[in-house]
Design a protein around this motif. Sequence first.
Motif, PDB file in Angstrom:
ATOM      1  N   ASP A 166       0.852  -1.174   0.000  1.00  0.00           N
ATOM      2  CA  ASP A 166       0.000   0.000   0.000  1.00  0.00           C
ATOM      3  C   ASP A 166       0.895   1.233   0.000  1.00  0.00           C
ATOM      4  OD1 ASP A 166      -2.320  -1.509   0.063  1.00  0.00           O
ATOM      5  OD2 ASP A 166      -2.542  -1.379   2.247  1.00  0.00           O
ATOM      6  N   PRO A 219       0.233   4.963   0.936  1.00  0.00           N
ATOM      7  CA  PRO A 219      -0.421   6.206   1.365  1.00  0.00           C
ATOM      8  C   PRO A 219       0.451   7.399   0.981  1.00  0.00           C
ATOM      9  CG  PRO A 219       0.580   5.088   3.234  1.00  0.00           C
ATOM     10  CD  PRO A 219       0.718   4.145   2.067  1.00  0.00           C
ATOM     11  N   LEU A 220      -0.127   8.573   0.998  1.00  0.00           N
ATOM     12  CA  LEU A 220       0.604   9.757   0.550  1.00  0.00           C
ATOM     13  C   LEU A 220       1.896   9.973   1.336  1.00  0.00           C
ATOM     14  CD1 LEU A 220      -2.249  12.349  -0.132  1.00  0.00           C
ATOM     15  CD2 LEU A 220      -1.018  10.910  -1.768  1.00  0.00           C
ATOM     16  N   GLU A 221       1.866   9.681   2.630  1.00  0.00           N
ATOM     17  CA  GLU A 221       3.068   9.918   3.433  1.00  0.00           C
ATOM     18  C   GLU A 221       4.220   8.974   3.076  1.00  0.00           C
ATOM     19  OE1 GLU A 221       0.057   7.658   6.083  1.00  0.00           O
ATOM     20  OE2 GLU A 221       0.038   9.275   4.587  1.00  0.00           O
ATOM     21  N   SER A 222       3.922   7.893   2.341  1.00  0.00           N
ATOM     22  CA  SER A 222       4.992   6.977   1.916  1.00  0.00           C
ATOM     23  C   SER A 222       5.695   7.465   0.651  1.00  0.00           C
ATOM     24  CB  SER A 222       4.436   5.571   1.691  1.00  0.00           C
ATOM     25  OG  SER A 222       3.648   5.513   0.510  1.00  0.00           O
ATOM     26  N   PRO A 268      -2.665   8.210  -3.694  1.00  0.00           N
ATOM     27  CA  PRO A 268      -2.366   7.005  -2.909  1.00  0.00           C
ATOM     28  C   PRO A 268      -2.716   5.775  -3.734  1.00  0.00           C
ATOM     29  CG  PRO A 268      -4.415   8.007  -2.165  1.00  0.00           C
ATOM     30  CD  PRO A 268      -3.830   8.951  -3.181  1.00  0.00           C
ATOM     31  N   ARG A 306      -3.038   1.323  -3.721  1.00  0.00           N
ATOM     32  CA  ARG A 306      -3.153   0.100  -2.938  1.00  0.00           C
ATOM     33  C   ARG A 306      -2.283  -0.979  -3.559  1.00  0.00           C
ATOM     34  NH1 ARG A 306      -8.878   1.238  -3.759  1.00  0.00           N
ATOM     35  NH2 ARG A 306      -8.871  -0.509  -5.216  1.00  0.00           N
ATOM     36  N   THR A 330       7.221   8.054   6.365  1.00  0.00           N
ATOM     37  CA  THR A 330       6.689   7.143   7.378  1.00  0.00           C
ATOM     38  C   THR A 330       7.810   6.659   8.294  1.00  0.00           C
ATOM     39  OG1 THR A 330       7.010   5.107   6.091  1.00  0.00           O
ATOM     40  CG2 THR A 330       4.969   6.363   5.707  1.00  0.00           C
ATOM     41  N   ARG A 367       8.228   1.351   1.085  1.00  0.00           N
ATOM     42  CA  ARG A 367       7.406   1.465  -0.128  1.00  0.00           C
ATOM     43  C   ARG A 367       8.053   0.684  -1.269  1.00  0.00           C
ATOM     44  NH1 ARG A 367       8.228   6.676  -1.741  1.00  0.00           N
ATOM     45  NH2 ARG A 367       9.142   6.170  -3.762  1.00  0.00           N
TER      46      ARG A 367
END
Length: 413
Positions: free
Chosen positions: A238, A240-243, A279, A281, A301, A306
């Motif tokens: 996954d 997410p934007l922070e990754s 983002p 998945r 993160t 990632r």
Amino acid sequence: MTLEAAPTHTWPLAQPRRRVPRAFTPADVAAFDAICEPASLRYVLTPGSTTTNAADYPLAREVASNIPIYDAADLRHLGPEARDAAMGELHDVLLTGPGVYVVRDAVPAAIVDRATAALERIIKREEGTGSGGGDHFAAPGHNSRVWNAFGKHAAEDPASFAAYYANGVLALCFESWLGEAWAVTAQVNVVRPGGRAQIVHRDYHLGFQSPATTSRVPYLSQLASQLLTLQGAVAHTDMPLESGPTLLLPYSQTYGPGYEAYSVPAFQDVFAKRSVQLPLRKGDALFFNPALFHAAGSNTTADLHRAANLLQVSAAWGKPMESVDRAKVLLDVWDELVATWRDGSLSHADKDALVAACCDGYSFPTNLDKDPPPKDGYCPAPMLDVVRCALGRGANKVEAAELLAQLAEKRRA
């Protein structure tokens, strides 16, 4: 009978010939900014709006941040007419549309997990021997890169390789941009927590050349370069934007001088101001025109590594960035290919996607003294045709090895 005088026409060829310029005029950052501003009506390749209209992409489930989002379920099991229409829509997205799209659930998550386990073993071995690869546009030490992950995956785990690339949806995306006889290569990239963003860039071919080299390439060849490669990535975690999923600048591929301009600070400032992220998945695929301005983001993160399988797919008449020993790949996975060919559980599109991924689908280059054109055509049989025939008659691995050796000898200079 009176003959009327013939009408007088001014034919284009009768006009003074206008020389087509060889080089681009100097880059114009204001024009580039206008192209990439979402509400803009400025455009380069064709007239239109740079705000993505969902009605223009009827197969997409939604449009987010100016980017069409598709679902793999809608792209599977299409009849010939629907398949052609889908390819036309995807092609339009990349050429004169936003230049990028997402396919949700392109590779089932369970298949991604099996492939990830095999690729992690490869990463561990390479890092243990100090042979792990670096990145083109990021500082060293912040990620793990596996070059030729395509060939290494086939050797490490033929079963998960076959399950991964027996994927008609991926093949549909490849063909929509490149036509038949595409050649896929893959590189795995894992960005660790704290990994910093890449420098904004365009991709292979000309995106990997220096500005000085690119400036000597005729502008029509610069425009044609983007038609030779498809850039893609399958999310193996996954994201997410922070990754730090990839930063993208929709419509930037339509700016002609972009291969010369992307390294100029003023253009990088436009990218920083206007770029977007989506983002993703696990199992989602992102595809984009290689001329799109983009850069992998920073992983902020604490504990998410990632991971993506980066797909770089080449047209038959383009040079891939990586050399792949496709005969070895075929022999590594031959038993899986034979089982897949006979297995009724997979669609024809998925089976054909796997075989096409493993083979060289183009007849050239070859040695035409030893591998002449057939009497009823212009092109000697490519590896793909030879392999399809061998699978059809149930050839075993020993027979396949002999056929591939004969083909290699015919093509050898």
